[in-house]
Scaffold this active site. Sequence first.
Site, PDB file in Angstrom:
ATOM      1  CB  CYS A   1      -0.921  -0.088   1.200  1.00  9.77           C
ATOM      2  SG  CYS A   1      -2.564   0.436   0.841  1.00  9.77           S
TER       3      CYS A   1
ATOM      4  CG  HIS B   1      -3.195  -3.645   4.122  1.00 12.69           C
ATOM      5  ND1 HIS B   1      -2.223  -2.992   4.830  1.00 12.69           N
ATOM      6  CD2 HIS B   1      -3.817  -2.711   3.387  1.00 12.69           C
ATOM      7  CE1 HIS B   1      -2.263  -1.702   4.554  1.00 12.69           C
ATOM      8  NE2 HIS B   1      -3.227  -1.499   3.682  1.00 12.69           N
TER       9      HIS B   1
ATOM     10  CD  GLU C   1      -0.508  -5.589   6.554  1.00 11.62           C
ATOM     11  OE1 GLU C   1      -0.403  -6.169   5.453  1.00 11.62           O
ATOM     12  OE2 GLU C   1      -0.764  -4.379   6.651  1.00 11.62           O
TER      13      GLU C   1
END
Length: 200
Positions: free
Chosen positions: A80, A170, A172
């Site tokens: 990002c 994302h 994560e």
Amino acid sequence: MKQVGILAVQGAFAEQARAFREAGGATFEIRQLSDLDKPMDALVLPGGESTVQGKLLKDLGLFGPLRTRIVQGLPVFATCAGLILLAEHLVDDPTVWFGVLPVTVRRNAYGRQLGSFATRGPVGDMPDVPMTFIRAPAIAAVAPEVEILSRFGDQPTGVRHGNIWAFTWHPELTDDLRVFRRFLAADRGTAQAFSSQPLR
Ligand code: GLN
């Protein structure tokens, strides 16, 4: 065990550290120049606000030393805002930060309505990976030598170029650690990370 330096000046760095630790890496935070004295096998540029991060990197004196290491082949995992910092070009914006990844990126590409959403899809040869988009940028164009790892519709959302892996979403923010494990297992810089043909 690979030592992963997580840029921790702003944004989603704690989530990246958790994911990399769960995927089998050792992590440390990069907040100031002296943190770069530690042994580092890979660098993580987390999501957040690219303008804030870029300015902080310059104020803290981290920008030049990190850019040098990236150019020299340090493996980089960016999401990002991190992708925005790496891009060679931004759409309708003359700003260039590191300028080391030959892609053109449009910030906040999905508008306010579709600003944040979740989907699933392949990442290279890995099927059905959950992908969380948060005020995500879009990759509007890639140089021919850039390997495309994931897409949303026909638009690339994940790319690899030499030592640099970068995603508009994302990884994560889910419990699926396959992308992290694959990154940690990849050889420094040159090795082909995925066994299948790149998606085009
Ligand atoms: N919109 C942010 C930017 O332009 C990126 C969003 C994110 O990192 N989740 O920097």
